[in-house]
Design an enzyme around this catalytic site. Structure first.
Site, PDB file in Angstrom:
ATOM      1  N   LEU A  11       0.883  -1.376  -0.008  1.00  0.00           N
ATOM      2  CA  LEU A  11      -0.169   0.125   0.075  1.00  0.00           C
ATOM      3  C   LEU A  11       0.763   1.180  -0.056  1.00  0.00           C
ATOM      4  CD1 LEU A  11      -2.878  -1.236   2.521  1.00  0.00           C
ATOM      5  CD2 LEU A  11      -3.062  -0.882  -0.200  1.00  0.00           C
ATOM      6  N   ALA A  12       1.810   1.338  -0.805  1.00  0.00           N
ATOM      7  CA  ALA A  12       2.506   2.658  -1.106  1.00  0.00           C
ATOM      8  C   ALA A  12       1.718   3.273  -2.105  1.00  0.00           C
ATOM      9  CB  ALA A  12       3.816   2.260  -1.863  1.00  0.00           C
ATOM     10  N   VAL A  13       2.014   4.389  -2.653  1.00  0.00           N
ATOM     11  CA  VAL A  13       1.215   5.462  -3.279  1.00  0.00           C
ATOM     12  C   VAL A  13       0.593   4.594  -4.650  1.00  0.00           C
ATOM     13  CG1 VAL A  13       1.194   7.343  -4.973  1.00  0.00           C
ATOM     14  CG2 VAL A  13       2.516   7.298  -2.916  1.00  0.00           C
ATOM     15  N   THR A  35       3.909  -3.928   6.819  1.00  0.00           N
ATOM     16  CA  THR A  35       3.311  -2.780   8.038  1.00  0.00           C
ATOM     17  C   THR A  35       1.843  -2.886   8.213  1.00  0.00           C
ATOM     18  OG1 THR A  35       5.295  -1.885   7.523  1.00  0.00           O
ATOM     19  CG2 THR A  35       3.864  -0.694   9.380  1.00  0.00           C
ATOM     20  N   SER A 129       1.804   1.905 -16.220  1.00  0.00           N
ATOM     21  CA  SER A 129       2.434   3.231 -16.451  1.00  0.00           C
ATOM     22  C   SER A 129       1.371   4.500 -16.216  1.00  0.00           C
ATOM     23  CB  SER A 129       2.923   3.434 -17.647  1.00  0.00           C
ATOM     24  OG  SER A 129       3.598   4.824 -17.816  1.00  0.00           O
ATOM     25  N   GLY A 130       1.848   5.713 -15.715  1.00  0.00           N
ATOM     26  CA  GLY A 130       0.909   6.607 -15.675  1.00  0.00           C
ATOM     27  C   GLY A 130       0.924   7.374 -14.157  1.00  0.00           C
ATOM     28  N   GLY A 131       2.205   6.939 -13.513  1.00  0.00           N
ATOM     29  CA  GLY A 131       2.352   7.356 -12.170  1.00  0.00           C
ATOM     30  C   GLY A 131       1.108   7.184 -11.144  1.00  0.00           C
ATOM     31  N   LYS A 184       7.130  -2.608 -21.136  1.00  0.00           N
ATOM     32  CA  LYS A 184       6.963  -1.610 -20.173  1.00  0.00           C
ATOM     33  C   LYS A 184       8.348  -1.050 -19.948  1.00  0.00           C
ATOM     34  CE  LYS A 184       5.590   0.990 -16.663  1.00  0.00           C
ATOM     35  NZ  LYS A 184       6.718   1.466 -16.144  1.00  0.00           N
ATOM     36  N   HIS A 187       9.099   1.188 -23.019  1.00  0.00           N
ATOM     37  CA  HIS A 187       8.186   2.536 -22.917  1.00  0.00           C
ATOM     38  C   HIS A 187       8.974   3.323 -21.787  1.00  0.00           C
ATOM     39  CE1 HIS A 187       5.906   4.725 -19.603  1.00  0.00           C
ATOM     40  NE2 HIS A 187       5.013   4.758 -20.432  1.00  0.00           N
ATOM     41  N   ASN A 188       9.629   2.751 -20.871  1.00  0.00           N
ATOM     42  CA  ASN A 188      10.399   3.608 -19.889  1.00  0.00           C
ATOM     43  C   ASN A 188      11.681   4.196 -20.729  1.00  0.00           C
ATOM     44  OD1 ASN A 188       8.585   2.696 -18.132  1.00  0.00           O
ATOM     45  ND2 ASN A 188       9.978   2.297 -16.453  1.00  0.00           N
ATOM     46  N   GLU A 191      10.513   6.962 -22.742  1.00  0.00           N
ATOM     47  CA  GLU A 191      10.369   8.059 -21.826  1.00  0.00           C
ATOM     48  C   GLU A 191      11.533   8.817 -21.478  1.00  0.00           C
ATOM     49  OE1 GLU A 191       9.522   8.003 -17.091  1.00  0.00           O
ATOM     50  OE2 GLU A 191       8.071   6.901 -18.310  1.00  0.00           O
ATOM     51  N   TYR A 481      38.997 -22.110 -35.837  1.00  0.00           N
ATOM     52  CA  TYR A 481      39.428 -22.474 -34.495  1.00  0.00           C
ATOM     53  C   TYR A 481      38.965 -22.184 -33.346  1.00  0.00           C
ATOM     54  CZ  TYR A 481      42.139 -18.238 -33.697  1.00  0.00           C
ATOM     55  OH  TYR A 481      42.653 -17.034 -33.746  1.00  0.00           O
TER      56      TYR A 481
END
Length: 483
Positions: A11-13, A35, A129-131, A184, A187-188, A191, A481
């Site tokens: 559960l990060a961003v 956590t 992708s898309g942040g 991907k 893609h990066n 980018e 050879y």
């Protein structure tokens, strides 16, 4: 109690926003984080009152899922993914599906797909992708792995991803094992190339033409209305308009050292492995490396003081030439990226839909642009197109852009303003469109010192020759050879 449609770990961003996206499309999502406090905070905050099931153990997560279980892992790429797979396998049944939504290196995904399938389960490695905003409102998604898994996750992925104008989802099956993460990765890499090219256009306008941030904001805003319309051009205009607390452009206060997470490097290394000349994207990676040498650059700038840059021409006309050079170079960036995908598809036995990939990149992702519609048309018209610039549309466009492109690169070189990616792109174009290159001399050199042989212009391809250049060598060649 109703079971969840899918589980998500991490559960990060990105993880949080994907969960909220899935829930908003009518799916019930079970969530877990290493956590536990983060799980509780999410459930009591952004997830409150929603169809989200907080779980405090992996067993609780797996028991809360509909079968076949679908679990999306949004954890740091690398060992963390392998460790999590090992923890999950004993809790799952045959036919359950593990999904890696992180930026994993494609060889790891190839290995993990084979391993998980050997245990009777299915595996997907999907580029996302898309942040942060894309994860919440609709990302571009590039799934690959176990084909049998796709029908089970397709309704979820295509519901949450971005859509193009006609409602087509920016997500479709890419191919077997590591194909999704490879696409991907490319893609990066593109980018990296796009960002460096835009920075070079900015640098030329700032250093050579003396345009202010506000003036450049207007330029990029105008460019975004035409052929260069894209997310990166749009945000560049926004960045240039943003003011610091003292009212001056914030961009002028940011230290000129760039960071990177490694996916651009992976793309360049993959190109070397495949023997593909990914010159522009590789140069974009090296430009970031060079920018990081700030202290050394300051010393070197004092040791080699340049004459002041001066431009006496028509600024408006040269700004238009910069636009054309940027567009031409951008086409080369995609050209090289697609050539790399074609080479890798042969190596790994993937069947890639190149027009479909362009469609996946039309919305949601960082490199989204109107320009991709033309790439889709090119590969729809000829799925076996060997090089993008040979498509009739791109051939016509490139022919029109080349004079301005040469002017910009030459002017930058004469004035001492670095434009490495634009230069690399032009060199690639000139090399690719040259019937004859000096590699005949290079091959003669290789044969001279290493007996590596050469082919002749007056003999069939595949027939090799060796010359005793010094009169003291023998007839044994490097092909006959093993050392």
């Amino acid at each position: 109690m109703k079971k969840a449609d899918i589980g998500l770990i991490g559960l990060a961003v990105m993880g949080e926003n994907l969960v909220l996206n899935m829930e908003s499309k009518g799916f019930t999502v079970a969530v877990f984080n290493r956590t536990a406090a983060r799980v509780d905070a999410f459930a009591a905050g952004r997830g409150m009152g929603k169809n989200i099931l907080p779980c405090h153990t992996l067993q609780e997560l797996t028991e809360s899922l509909e079968c076949p279980r679908k679990i999306m892992m949004m954890v740091k790429a690398g060992q963390a993914v392998d460790d999590l797979i090992e923890q999950l396998l004993p809790l799952l049944d045959k036919g359950d599906i593990l999904i890696d939504g992180g930026n994993s290196h494609f060889p790891d995904t190839i290995r993990r797909t084979q391993y998980v399938e050997s245990k009777g389960l299915l595996y997907i490695g999907t580029g996302v992708s898309g942040g942060e905003e894309g994860a919440l409102r609709g990302p571009s998604m590039m799934p690959g792995g176990s084909p049998a898994a796709w029908p089970h996750v397709k309704p979820i992925f295509q519901a949450i991803c971005a859509k193009v104008e006609d409602g087509t989802p920016c997500c479709d099956w890419v191919g077997e094992n590591g194909a999704g993460h490879f696409v991907k990765m490319v893609h990066n890499g593109i980018e990296y190339g796009d960002m460096q090219l835009i920075c070079e256009a900015y640098h030329l306008m700032h250093t050579l033409l003396g345009l202010s941030a506000d003036e450049m904001h207007q330029v990029f805003a105008e460019w975004n209305l035409g052929e260069l319309n894209s997310y990166l051009i749009e945000i560049t205009g926004n960045i240039l308009a943003h003011k610091d607390e003292d009212g001056t452009p914030l961009v002028n206060h940011i230290l000129d050292t760039a960071g990177q997470k490694g996916t651009g490097k992976w793309t360049a290394v993959a190109a070397l492995d495949e023997g593909e000349p990914l010159t522009l994207i590789s140069e974009a990676v090296f430009a970031r490396c060079l920018s990081a040498m700030k202290e050394e650059r300051v010393i070197a700038a004092q040791a080699f003081q340049k004459r002041s840059v001066s431009f006496d021409g028509d600024r408006a006309a040269f700004t238009e030439n910069i636009r054309k050079a940027l567009l031409a170079s951008k086409i080369i960036s995609y050209t090289q990226g697609y050539a790399l995908m074609r080479a890798a598809a042969k190596t790994y036995g993937w069947t890639l839909n190149y027009g479909g990939i362009a469609l996946m990149w039309r919305g949601g992702c960082i490199i989204r642009s109107a320009f991709l519609g033309k790439i889709k048309e090119a590969y729809d018209a000829d799925p076996n197109l060997s090089n993008l610039i040979l498509d009739p549309y791109f051939k016509k466009v490139m022919t029109e852009l080349v004079p301005a492109w040469r002017d910009v690169v030459a002017t930058a070189a004469l004035q001492g303003v670095p434009a490495p990616a634009m230069n690399a792109a032009l060199n690639y174009f000139d090399g690719y469109t040259s019937e004859r290159l000096p590699a005949n001399l290079l091959q003669a050199q290789r044969d001279y010192f290493g007996a590596h042989t050469y082919e002749r212009v007056d003999a069939p391809r595949g027939q090799f020759f060796h010359t005793n250049w010094t009169g003291t060598g023998g007839s044994t060649t490097a092909n006959t050879y093993n050392a």
